[in-house]
Design an enzyme around this catalytic site. Structure first.
Site, PDB file in Angstrom:
ATOM      1  N   LYS A 121      39.426  38.972  40.525  1.00 26.72           N
ATOM      2  CA  LYS A 121      40.412  40.012  40.243  1.00 26.72           C
ATOM      3  C   LYS A 121      40.598  41.056  41.332  1.00 26.72           C
ATOM      4  O   LYS A 121      41.463  41.921  41.208  1.00 26.72           O
ATOM      5  CB  LYS A 121      40.062  40.707  38.935  1.00 26.72           C
ATOM      6  CG  LYS A 121      38.715  41.391  38.908  1.00 26.72           C
ATOM      7  CD  LYS A 121      38.398  41.949  37.523  1.00 26.72           C
ATOM      8  CE  LYS A 121      38.239  40.855  36.499  1.00 26.72           C
ATOM      9  NZ  LYS A 121      37.796  41.350  35.181  1.00 26.72           N
ATOM     10  N   LYS A 153      49.232  43.436  36.627  1.00 23.93           N
ATOM     11  CA  LYS A 153      49.681  42.747  37.843  1.00 23.93           C
ATOM     12  C   LYS A 153      50.318  41.394  37.547  1.00 23.93           C
ATOM     13  O   LYS A 153      50.944  40.792  38.424  1.00 23.93           O
ATOM     14  CB  LYS A 153      48.508  42.597  38.814  1.00 23.93           C
ATOM     15  CG  LYS A 153      47.983  43.947  39.307  1.00 23.93           C
ATOM     16  CD  LYS A 153      46.684  43.829  40.060  1.00 23.93           C
ATOM     17  CE  LYS A 153      46.176  45.193  40.463  1.00 23.93           C
ATOM     18  NZ  LYS A 153      45.817  46.051  39.287  1.00 23.93           N
ATOM     19  N   GLU A 205      49.654  45.940  46.977  1.00 23.14           N
ATOM     20  CA  GLU A 205      49.546  47.071  46.056  1.00 23.14           C
ATOM     21  C   GLU A 205      50.922  47.517  45.596  1.00 23.14           C
ATOM     22  O   GLU A 205      51.872  47.585  46.371  1.00 23.14           O
ATOM     23  CB  GLU A 205      48.829  48.235  46.755  1.00 23.14           C
ATOM     24  CG  GLU A 205      48.487  49.390  45.849  1.00 23.14           C
ATOM     25  CD  GLU A 205      47.689  50.469  46.561  1.00 23.14           C
ATOM     26  OE1 GLU A 205      46.816  51.062  45.918  1.00 23.14           O
ATOM     27  OE2 GLU A 205      47.929  50.695  47.759  1.00 23.14           O
TER      28      GLU A 205
END
Length: 332
Positions: A86, A128, A254
Site C-alpha cells: 500500500k 486511491k 500523490e
C-alpha cells in the site's frame, strides 16, 4: 453476529488489525480470531498483547499462496481482507510485486473463501481506488471489482463479498500525523501543496464500518463512511504552531485531494445517515431493494472528495484526538 464465530483477518498485524482484534474481542465473543500474515516478528510482538486469550490464533502465510490460504480458512466463518502492498512509491518502483499481492492475492482469497464455504468477506479498500492515478490505486480498484464480482462466482455456494473504503487513517504508521510529529520543534514542516486536503478517519471508525458491512451486506456493496476533512496546512499548524511551512511540491502519484466516490459511480450510489453505499453496476444489482434498503440515491454527478466535503474537522477536535491517542500514534 460474530459471537461464537471463527474470524480470519489477512494482514492482521497491520494498524487495522491491531485495532480490529481487541475491539472485536471486547464487543463480541468469537470462537477464534485468526491473524494471517507473513511477518513472524510482527506476529510474535502482537501475540504478547493477547497472551492467555485462547481465542486469538496466529497463522503465518501470504495471500499470494493459495494453498496456504486453503489451509488457513478451514472452519472460518468470516474474513476481513486487510493485506495489501500500500505504500504509493513502493508500488511505483515494484509494480510486479504490488500486482501479485493486491490483485493475484485477491483472486486467491476469493477462490479459497468460496471453496471453503466462508459465509462473508469484507475487503478493505482506499480512496486511491476512486479515479486512480497511481499503481496502488489501480490495483485496489481491480481488487474492488474482483470482490464485487466474486458474488457472481460464488453462486449457490453462498459466500458473500463486500468492500469498505476510507481515506487517510489518523495516526497510522507512515501517515502524515506521525510524520509531522517526528519533525515537531525542528522549526520547519514540509507541505507538498498548500491547497491539499485529506479525509480524517480513526481506526475505530474503520472497524465500526467493517462491522456494519458484515451485518448489512447482501453482496457486492462498497461502503464509504461519512467522515470530516481537513486542510494539511491546518493539520500542520495544530501539531506545531511555530513551525515554518515549506512548500516542496506534490510527489509522484500523490493527489491534491482525496476522493472516495467518483462522478461515474454516482448513478449507483445511495446515501444513509452515517455512510454511502456504492452498489454493483453488474447483474442489475444496483436496483436490488434488499441492497438499497432505506437509502436515498445521490444526485447525478455527485462526487465525494475531501475538498468538497460538507463536514470539516476543527482545530479543537484534532487537538483532542492527538491528546487522547498520543501513546498510539505511529506505533503500528
Amino acid at each position: 453476529m460474530l459471537d461464537n464465530k471463527t474470524i480470519l483477518i489477512t494482514g492482521g498485524t497491520g494498524s487495522f488489525g491491531h485495532t480490529f482484534v481487541p475491539m472485536t474481542l471486547n464487543k463480541y465473543n468469537p470462537k477464534k480470531l485468526i491473524i494471517f500474515s507473513r511477518d513472524e516478528m510482527k506476529q510474535w510482538e502482537m501475540a504478547k498483547k493477547f497472551q492467555g486469550d485462547s481465542r486469538v490464533r496466529f497463522f503465518i502465510g501470504d495471500v499470494r499462496d493459495k494453498d496456504r490460504l486453503y489451509r488457513a480458512l478451514d472452519g472460518v466463518d468470516y474474513v476481513v481482507h486487510a493485506a495489501a502492498t500500500k505504500i504509493v512509491p513502493t508500488a511505483e518502483y515494484n509494480p510486479f510485486e504490488c500486482v501479485k499481492t493486491n490483485i493475484n492475492g485477491a483472486m486467491n482469497l476469493i477462490d479459497a473463501c468460496i471453496d471453503k464455504g466462508v459465509k462473508r468477506v469484507v475487503a478493505l479498500s482506499t480512496d486511491k481506488a476512486s479515479s486512480p492515478i497511481n499503481l496502488y490505486g489501480a490495483t485496489k480498484l481491480a481488487s474492488d471489482k474482483l470482490f464485487v464480482s466474486g458474488n457472481a462466482y460464488s453462486g449457490e455456494h453462498g459466500t458473500r463479498f463486500s468492500v469498505v473504503r476510507y481515506g487517510n487513517v489518523m495516526g497510522s504508521r507512515g501517515s502524515v500525523i506521525p510524520f509531522f510529529l517526528s519533525l515537531k520543534n525542528t522549526g520547519k514542516l514540509p507541505i507538498t501543496d498548500e491547497r491539499m486536503t485529506r479525509f480524517m478517519i480513526s481506526l475505530e471508525q474503520g472497524v465500526d464500518l467493517v462491522w456494519h458491512a458484515f451485518e448489512d451486506m447482501i453482496g457486492g456493496e462498497i461502503y464509504v463512511k461519512k467522515i470530516p476533512s481537513m486542510k494539511v496546512v491546518d493539520l500542520a499548524r495544530v501539531i506545531d504552531p511555530d513551525a515554518e511551512q515549506e512548500i516542496i511540491g506534490i510527489r509522484p502519484g500523490e493527489k491534491l485531494h482525496e476522493q472516495m466516490i467518483g462522478q461515474e459511480d454516482a448513478h449507483y450510489t445511495y446515501e444513509y445517515p452515517a455512510h454511502f453505499k456504492i452498489l454493483p453496476a453488474i447483474n442489475g444489482w444496483s436496483d436490488c431493494k434488499l441492497r438499497i434498503k432505506n437509502g436515498q440515491k445521490v444526485p447525478e454527478g455527485f462526487i465525494y472528495s475531501s475538498d468538497g466535503n460538507r463536514e470539516w474537522m476543527s482545530d479543537t477536535e484534532l487537538q483532542t484526538w492527538l491528546t487522547a491517542n498520543s501513546d498510539q500514534i505511529g506505533s503500528y
